[in-house]
Enzyme design. Structure first.
Site, PDB file in Angstrom:
ATOM      1  N   ARG A 153      -0.083   5.796  18.273  1.00  0.00           N
ATOM      2  CA  ARG A 153      -0.416   6.687  17.039  1.00  0.00           C
ATOM      3  C   ARG A 153       0.197   8.205  17.731  1.00  0.00           C
ATOM      4  NH1 ARG A 153       0.183   3.241  14.353  1.00  0.00           N
ATOM      5  NH2 ARG A 153      -1.662   1.963  13.415  1.00  0.00           N
ATOM      6  N   ASP A 193       0.710  -1.138   0.062  1.00  0.00           N
ATOM      7  CA  ASP A 193       0.215   0.035   0.026  1.00  0.00           C
ATOM      8  C   ASP A 193       0.885   1.260   0.030  1.00  0.00           C
ATOM      9  OD1 ASP A 193      -2.247  -1.997   0.794  1.00  0.00           O
ATOM     10  OD2 ASP A 193      -3.221   0.014   1.424  1.00  0.00           O
ATOM     11  N   SER A 250      -5.393  -8.084   8.330  1.00  0.00           N
ATOM     12  CA  SER A 250      -4.559  -7.035   8.529  1.00  0.00           C
ATOM     13  C   SER A 250      -3.737  -7.268   9.911  1.00  0.00           C
ATOM     14  CB  SER A 250      -5.026  -5.977   8.012  1.00  0.00           C
ATOM     15  OG  SER A 250      -5.734  -5.251   9.192  1.00  0.00           O
ATOM     16  N   ASP A 306      -7.462   5.093  12.686  1.00  0.00           N
ATOM     17  CA  ASP A 306      -6.309   5.653  12.453  1.00  0.00           C
ATOM     18  C   ASP A 306      -5.932   6.683  11.784  1.00  0.00           C
ATOM     19  OD1 ASP A 306      -5.134   3.817  14.469  1.00  0.00           O
ATOM     20  OD2 ASP A 306      -4.464   2.293  12.702  1.00  0.00           O
TER      21      ASP A 306
END
Lengths: 415, 415, 415, 415
Positions: C94, C15, C179, C123
């Site tokens: 994050r 990606d 994922s 996210d």
């Protein structure tokens, strides 16, 4: 080319008249809708204007009763206020208006709804969240958020020119340098010259209250009766009212006369901007003060504390943020209604030059308050020695805290 | 036989004079203590009376500054109120008085403290929890909770007879048919004829406010400046005040004149009884309204919501319930102070016949409010299309709710 | 035509490699950034790949220490969990990643940042809210929300073809049908076959824990020491650890071995969708259990209740919803840290086949727990008669409730 | 001289046998009462012993069904826990026992009730608050708080001697060095050697769970079905259970086998003391984990957050503190039940050596979770561009915060 049928919230003003025409030009069929939530409107003229501009139909619905009973009285049961001050007048009206608009849209085979709210305000959020919840497949046309519309109409001048070009009648009265929105619960004033938070609103801003300084020199005494937290009777020196809408209007009138319910705040909109708003809410102010006072007499202290902290807070924010039709409002309101089962009684009030003063309160049915027990003069059924134990047990934990602080070198007994 | 030395909270009144004499008769040495928290007292006479009755010593301490700065201003920062209405006047004074009394007790080698609070009230709890926390080994003598004392003194008549027998001077003024307690923050009125919650307090009850109906016909405009949520300057038409106690007293005076801050409620005492209380709190009312308004201008909305729901609520209940010297108050107040770091600015107010009206507010340093951004007329730095996304995302969950309700057969769009 | 310089969060995967190439084709200069928050990466290869595809530069920063100390340990102090279960592993990483990316962007004169997050997840919100707060003028390029990008790349096949066309190396390993995202705090598994919430994750999903069923038959006992709520030492049978990152890694290893910290939930994303997530968080699980246990020994009960209800709840939601860099998180965390001043002590734990069992706890400095006082066998310093008073006072209010219910005809004493 | 009739909570043990005899000696007539809440008792022998010592009557009532359905299942709906860990086993049983005891007292014309609770514990509070609420005129005899009784019986030796003197049979089994209390929800272990919080409970403490280390090597998979948050069916490999008590007992048995539900904590008693308690609660642990998981699938996120923060917290504290029969518990439980209307579905679990692992969950009726919508792979009915607007609106406020911090000199982007 016909794009579909739209139900437009239409007030007859310059903005929504422009939107009406523009929608038609864009190829929509338009059914106009106007809710009567107690505001003053030239109803007949609005209808004529809508039809003249090209609406297929103009639907005007009287929502006053449901507005008062389902929303305003719930707010009273809740002692609702947003950020401690704002009595939610506009927020309360939006759900009944949105619900009626969706009903009109469905009945008239509209696949879209439209409104004239600006892109920075709360109302667009309140209306649209309600629309989507009530009819998840509905499409919303919000012209003031469409780039092509905003491009075309950059200011009032563009609107006026468009109106002139398209034969849209414009009232000759000069627009006030602020915007207003009225319903039975209040009238709001914002924008324009009010955007300077340090500028006192000129006296002619206010429409639902006269100035406390012009209010009568003689106070008026009234009594408000509640059942399950709902106002069921208002007794004034002249007359008694028991119909929900009538008693509400009577209180608005009294409140107007005595200058009650003006507020002027800087509030936090849902979308994260601060904005200055002025509001006058006569009936809501009087009812809320009375209701809150009665709860002191008849409500259990632990239930009241939980209700204040969670229900009152949550319900107020839910309403402000347009979450009326939501699982959380339903959940919160269930608690609210439950808390009001025994809120029965009457409160005597005095209205005087902007102020609401409680004169006394009573309940024929509720007995949590007992003059004998509260009395400092009698000890029937009360053993003061019990308090010694109560204090001793509470102090177990606190003594340890005192020792801990001493150990930390913090002398709590310092001056 | 000497039992030890007691530090007695002594006011010079009939009750504590009786207690003083009785303690001496019981074999205690007594040091009397009286706190000056701004009330009116014939200080010299109280001292003489104490010594005449037999006290070893009379200590009078001026606590006004710490009372205002450590307690009253904290309450203002907190927008504190108990059950939505009561501004906590008595509750705020108790911690400073208890702390000073313990200090006097320690300095004078007392192993006990004593007070004249009744066995049904909040004050006994507030004082004693403070005593035990500040000095865990202290002994408390609460005569009104001792069976032998209560037996001996069953009513006012018994006290008067005892006074006569023991040469205790009694002021000839007839006792008012209610009890009072005054400090800078307020005066409280309760008991006696006020125990009927539907009886309006007679006008001569109130001591810190004149009747709104007697207030001047001309309003007065003032400005209050805050730094970190603390009032630092009060500007009146005549004069500016910057000293904490002076500005507080000035506001009490203005509030007296304009009839500001009367409340009359039925409240829930900590020990589970409901009781009727009347209070007038001029300065506190004015300051709280001003502070709350300023927060609208300068405080982040999410912090404000958390502060309102948790800190304001908790701190108010902690103070009311006598938990000032407690880990939870310390914890809560830490949050409170943190929330006020940017509460800087000035609020302009009008005082008029019982009402406090905000005229405007401003801040030289804080910039969360932006006229340009709030303005409905400009779109600089704001893309209205964003709101479409905002609403769409919020509606994901609500649409499901709408579908669920429809499935349940509940037609949300019903009128 | 050069459009500007972008700092892209680059992982080396398909990606972000595609995004990197696409950005370059679109005319951007790209600085790649990869944060080391403890995950396993072929760091050198990622860098080579970035440069090969055309990045100006690849910056890799080791954020492990700040991640553990500023975020993970705060979560431990907080006993944080989202919706009662999820230990926030991704949410915690994050903020440190976003902060470092902004730093890299600034240092490299980037006017934009970019990431490969999908448009439906949490996210993107977490990263972008952080970006905007840290650098309000930054521009964000979120390709998976750009119509032109989404149109071009409709599925994995499109990405693979684009890679082939543009010489982007693709690892031959077949993508797992779900994922993953790993850091020191946990590894998350979602999407793909895990989207069926009734499908048990296959055993090979889990990477940070072996199956409890494969864990050793012998338990291991460890001790964790805390200062101010922060883990400062971990003692295992083999070794002691005091460095923050080392002790964290040691616990992850032990937790892996003993199969500790797997959870499998359906959670509510910020954007209003429900989603199924599986997570294994060995060290966080062990530390949280130990910390929570220690608080029982050393924390005041009233502070703990307030902290649990407000701080723990609020902080957890703030982190989950990407509000780390916000006034409300700062406000909440101030309370949290204050609450931990006396959380000092050690907890002994046993790890065994998926479970964490507390064996005992102690504190050299804290004395709120007292064996003597707690003991049912002694009455030193405790007068059981006090409890009688305590109960009597509490019952005043409850008796009224009982009478009220009886009056309503509700027999509380019914079976 | 007969003083009246007392209903004594009688277990057949040394303490309550002594109290029974002592009450008779004091001149009372005594009706003994024992509640069957699922504990193991030699019911017949207890009855014989009571009558032998001199009770007028022994009443044994089976309360298992009401205990499970009215209390335990409510706790499951609530995900109740005290201080984040304790599943409230004892607290849940007290209300049903107190209610039955009052019923027995009324039916047998007793004007008093009595119990053997110690003066430092929670149970005295729980029982007596319930007694007073259910029957406000009842008198309570709490021997362990009566000075004359405490004086007479200073330790176990005194009790044994008194038993010998009065022919009270004493079981020869040596008392365990801790105290226990069992019901269907759990067994509690405290006092004695467990008062050292750093001493691991010896393995023979636990009675409702075998050691995880002795649990079978093969896990067992079960399915629990819920309707409105209530467990209605438990499916094990061998058998299905639908009767409330039977399914509860079946889970206790499975939980025993697999070592599930042990906790060991230091908790805060209502009266302000810290105390160490060990508990094993197999069925409650399994049911709570399953219920909480199902809520993830079927409950709205905003309702869940409100329920977690207010209802779960409040209800748990109310139960722990003996406030079951209270207006606030009734208020809170009304919300709880309302929140569970759509908690319908099944959870598949694996039990293995002390652990409960969720394998999957499903609901035939609830549709808030949608695989398609959650999927990262499809964009049907979802416009990722909306998220851009959502983020942009959220960031308005946060950008201001970033600027404010920068202005304060705090570099948020610091590492």
């Amino acid at each position: 080319m016909v794009k579909g049928r739209v139900c437009l919230a239409y007030s007859g003003g310059l903005d929504t008249s422009t939107i009406l025409k523009w929608l038609i030009e864009e190829g929509y069929q338009v059914v106009c809708f106007l809710a009567d939530v107690g505001q003053d409107e030239p109803w007949k003229q609005v209808e004529e204007k809508a039809l003249k501009i090209g609406a297929e139909k103009m639907v005007i619905l009287d929502l006053k009763k449901e507005f008062v009973e389902e929303l305003c009285f719930r707010a009273i049961q809740c002692n609702a206020s947003y950020e401690g001050t704002y009595l939610l007048g506009t927020s309360l009206a939006r759900p009944v208006i949105a619900r009626a608009q969706i009903k009109v849209a469905i009945e008239n085979n509209c696949d879209s709804v439209s409104h004239g709210c600006t892109g920075k305000g709360n109302d667009q959020v309140r209306f649209e969240l309600a629309f989507y919840t009530l009819q998840p497949t509905i499409k919303v046309i919000a012209p003031w958020r469409l780039p092509e519309f905003c491009e075309k109409f950059k200011g009032r001048q563009d609107l006026l020119e468009y109106a002139a070009e398209h034969g849209i009648p414009v009232t000759s009265t000069k627009a006030k340098p602020w915007s207003m929105d009225a319903n039975l619960a209040h009238c709001s004033y914002e924008a324009g010259i009010l955007e300077d938070p340090d500028k006192t609103p000129p006296e002619d801003v206010w429409t639902m209250t006269q100035s406390p300084q012009k209010a009568p020199d003689a106070p008026v005494d009234i009594t408000i009766h509640f059942e399950k937290g709902i106002p069921v009777k208002v007794v004034t020196p002249e007359k008694s009212y028991t119909d929900s809408v009538e008693l509400f209007i009577a209180l608005n009138k009294l409140g107007f006369e005595h200058g009650i319910g003006r507020i002027d705040i800087v509030e936090n909109r849902f979308i994260g901007l601060k904005s200055r708003g002025c509001y006058d809410s006569p009936a809501m102010t009087i009812l809320r003060d009375a209701h809150r006072d009665l709860e002191g007499l008849v409500m259990d202290t632990a239930v009241r504390a939980l209700r204040d902290q969670f229900v009152t807070h949550s319900w107020s924010y839910q309403l402000y943020n347009g979450m009326y039709f939501s699982p959380e409002r339903e959940f919160t309101e269930n608690s609210l209604v439950f808390s009001q089962r025994r809120v029965n009684g009457a409160v005597r009030l005095q209205l005087y030059k902007g102020g609401v003063y409680v004169l006394g309160r009573s309940s024929a049915t509720e007995k949590l308050y007992s003059e004998e027990e509260a009395s400092m003069d009698t000890l029937d059924n009360f053993s003061p020695m019990d308090t010694t134990g109560f204090i001793a047990i509470q102090s177990i934990r606190l003594k340890k805290y005192g020792l801990q602080k001493a150990e930390e070198g913090a002398n709590l007994a310092r001056t």
